[in-house]
Design an enzyme around this catalytic site. Structure first.
Site, PDB file in Angstrom:
ATOM      1  N   SER A 119       0.737  -1.021  -0.003  1.00 31.12           N
ATOM      2  CA  SER A 119      -0.111   0.026   0.016  1.00 31.12           C
ATOM      3  C   SER A 119       0.885   1.290   0.165  1.00 31.12           C
ATOM      4  O   SER A 119       1.898   1.416   0.674  1.00 31.12           O
ATOM      5  CB  SER A 119      -0.968  -0.061   1.283  1.00 31.12           C
ATOM      6  OG  SER A 119      -1.318   1.276   1.379  1.00 31.12           O
ATOM      7  N   TYR A 142      -1.753   5.497  -4.480  1.00 33.66           N
ATOM      8  CA  TYR A 142      -2.692   6.678  -4.045  1.00 33.66           C
ATOM      9  C   TYR A 142      -1.943   7.799  -4.380  1.00 33.66           C
ATOM     10  O   TYR A 142      -0.646   7.636  -4.465  1.00 33.66           O
ATOM     11  CB  TYR A 142      -3.084   6.624  -2.445  1.00 33.66           C
ATOM     12  CG  TYR A 142      -4.078   5.562  -1.965  1.00 33.66           C
ATOM     13  CD1 TYR A 142      -5.070   5.635  -2.688  1.00 33.66           C
ATOM     14  CD2 TYR A 142      -3.820   4.802  -0.777  1.00 33.66           C
ATOM     15  CE1 TYR A 142      -6.305   4.421  -2.094  1.00 33.66           C
ATOM     16  CE2 TYR A 142      -4.588   4.139  -0.406  1.00 33.66           C
ATOM     17  CZ  TYR A 142      -5.832   4.036  -1.107  1.00 33.66           C
ATOM     18  OH  TYR A 142      -6.760   2.928  -0.381  1.00 33.66           O
ATOM     19  N   THR A 168      -6.554   2.075  -6.736  1.00 31.77           N
ATOM     20  CA  THR A 168      -7.799   1.825  -6.010  1.00 31.77           C
ATOM     21  C   THR A 168      -8.626   2.876  -6.356  1.00 31.77           C
ATOM     22  O   THR A 168      -8.230   4.430  -6.302  1.00 31.77           O
ATOM     23  CB  THR A 168      -7.352   1.835  -4.758  1.00 31.77           C
ATOM     24  OG1 THR A 168      -6.446   1.244  -4.328  1.00 31.77           O
ATOM     25  CG2 THR A 168      -8.689   1.627  -3.791  1.00 31.77           C
ATOM     26  N   LYS A 265      -8.568  -1.402  -8.885  1.00 27.57           N
ATOM     27  CA  LYS A 265      -9.116  -2.196  -7.654  1.00 27.57           C
ATOM     28  C   LYS A 265     -10.398  -1.362  -7.195  1.00 27.57           C
ATOM     29  O   LYS A 265     -10.337  -0.133  -7.054  1.00 27.57           O
ATOM     30  CB  LYS A 265      -8.136  -2.592  -6.756  1.00 27.57           C
ATOM     31  CG  LYS A 265      -8.782  -2.723  -5.308  1.00 27.57           C
ATOM     32  CD  LYS A 265      -7.391  -3.200  -4.671  1.00 27.57           C
ATOM     33  CE  LYS A 265      -7.857  -3.169  -2.990  1.00 27.57           C
ATOM     34  NZ  LYS A 265      -8.191  -1.858  -2.316  1.00 27.57           N
ATOM     35  N   HIS A 289     -13.427  -2.419  -0.945  1.00 26.70           N
ATOM     36  CA  HIS A 289     -12.238  -1.548   0.189  1.00 26.70           C
ATOM     37  C   HIS A 289     -12.716  -2.380   1.526  1.00 26.70           C
ATOM     38  O   HIS A 289     -12.374  -1.588   2.542  1.00 26.70           O
ATOM     39  CB  HIS A 289     -12.323  -0.174   0.249  1.00 26.70           C
ATOM     40  CG  HIS A 289     -11.118   0.475   0.384  1.00 26.70           C
ATOM     41  ND1 HIS A 289     -10.481   1.396  -0.515  1.00 26.70           N
ATOM     42  CD2 HIS A 289     -10.484   0.490   1.515  1.00 26.70           C
ATOM     43  CE1 HIS A 289      -9.491   1.910   0.049  1.00 26.70           C
ATOM     44  NE2 HIS A 289      -9.282   1.248   1.277  1.00 26.70           N
TER      45      HIS A 289
END
Ligand code: GLV
Length: 396
Positions: A119, A142, A168, A265, A289
């Site tokens: 992540s 992100y 994501t 995702k 999530h």
């Protein structure tokens, strides 16, 4: 003697029979706010619970009197050989669960022959995480810190050998994680002494975690979000997610700097699945999530058939959310998932006992999958198909 006995108990992970046991052990070792970060979801946590519960709506149709002497769990995802049909999902803040948590989890993933996904909101440098696993790794991006910061990280991930980028797409804002208001997470991260004091007991009462936390350097930063003045300081994850939104228009510039496969995702419905494929996704993940964003969306296993149908074999479809047993993995594969991503299942293990806990989590799932497949009368992953499960008629 007493001391030795207790140590032996901690070291012997075989006493954890299922993932729920690891969850309870994680709860005993972690301060409330850290445990809630793993365990909690958004709003009323309806989707969080439903993700696991909905697997019960899918029932098996075994072929009996079939001898399955060996069971081959190998498969491939995006051409990468996997020894098991599950991948480690990106889990933020793992370093808060166990010292150098991301590196520990990645090491186990590589050891058992699967992919570790890192992540953006992690506490270890992406280079160190990649070095710690003998296996493949994916990087989950992100956009916190802005486009230039993200572009620099993508470059680092490419140079380090991450083989796919996960985008994501379900974080337009952060979901409301109500537990964070009750457990003191918000107060603690305000870094003000007075609001923090009423929540101090959760740390004092967890001396093992506290000792590990200090040994590991105290409060982690986000070293993969390099701001002009250094790594982004640890923040309320909700605040970090606010600045993290990825939109379809970002795909263009991301594809220019990341030449490898992109995994989208956070797909809930067939239309977004088709859009992701049209935009060049190499694979998609049916994901809500882990029930941490929009509460009230269906369980991912419920959404899977619609998405598999929409994608129509053009890309691989993965699924995450709610997986606590190997039977859940098998059900997802029967309904068309190429593989699944596990998040909380291994995170509980990490928080409970580090490497041994993660290893125990995957051993439990691997043994469950093998046993379930033998009882179904199937000896290989490619042998699993829709004929081995029933779903409620309104799912079709
Ligand atoms: C991060 O992605 C989180 O859900 O906390």
């Amino acid at each position: 003697m007493m001391c030795r006995g207790r140590w032996h108990k901690v070291a012997d992970a075989s006493r954890f029979i299922n993932i729920a046991d690891l969850r309870r052990a994680a709860e005993r070792r972690l301060p409330r706010s850290v445990f809630d970060y793993i365990d909690g979801g958004a709003d009323g946590e309806v989707t969080l619970r439903e993700n696991t519960r909905a697997f019960d709506d899918v029932t098996f149709r075994p072929r009996c009197a079939v001898e399955v002497p060996a069971c081959d769990l190998r498969t491939t995802v995006l051409g990468t050989p996997l020894a098991v049909p599950f991948i480690f999902a990106p889990v933020g803040s793992s370093r808060m669960f166990w010292p150098r948590g991301e590196e520990v989890a990645a090491r186990v993933a590589g050891r058992i022959g699967t992919i570790y996904s890192l992540s953006t909101l992690s506490g270890c440098r992406l280079e160190d995480v990649k070095k710690s696993t003998p296996g493949p790794a994916w990087y989950q991006l992100y956009l916190c810190g802005g486009r230039d910061v993200a572009a620099a990280t993508v470059q680092r991930a490419r140079e380090t050998g991450y083989s796919a980028l996960i985008l994501t797409i379900d974080t337009a804002v952060s979901g409301l994680r109500e537990r964070d208001f009750r457990n003191g997470a918000k107060a603690i991260l305000s870094r003000k002494l007075v609001p923090l004091l009423p929540h101090a007991w959760q740390f004092v009462s967890r001396p093992r975690w506290l000792a590990d936390f200090y040994r590991d350097g105290g409060l982690m930063k986000f070293p993969n979000v390099m701001l002009p003045d250094g790594p982004m300081p640890y923040a309320d994850v909700a605040a970090a997610l606010e600045q993290s939104t990825v939109t379809w228009s970002d795909l263009k510039w991301i594809r220019e700097i990341w030449k490898g496969p992109i995994v989208i995702k956070g797909v809930h419905i067939g239309d977004d699945a088709r859009r992701a494929v049209d935009e060049g996704a190499a694979a998609i993940v049916v994901s809500n999530h882990g029930g941490r964003q929009l509460d009230g969306v269906p369980a991912t296993i419920r959404s899977l058939p619609e998405i598999v149908q929409a994608v129509d074999g053009r890309v691989e479809v993965l699924l995450d959310g709610g997986i606590r047993r190997g039977g859940h993995v098998v059900k997802a594969l029967c309904l068309g998932a190429r593989a699944v991503l596990i998040g909380r299942a291994y995170a509980y293990g990490l928080a409970a006992a580090g490497d041994a806990g993660v290893q125990r989590a995957v051993d439990i799932l691997r043994a469950d999958i093998t046993r379930t497949m033998k009882l179904l009368g199937v000896g290989s992953i490619e042998g699993l198909d829709r004929s081995y499960v029933d779903v409620p008629s309104h799912w079709e």
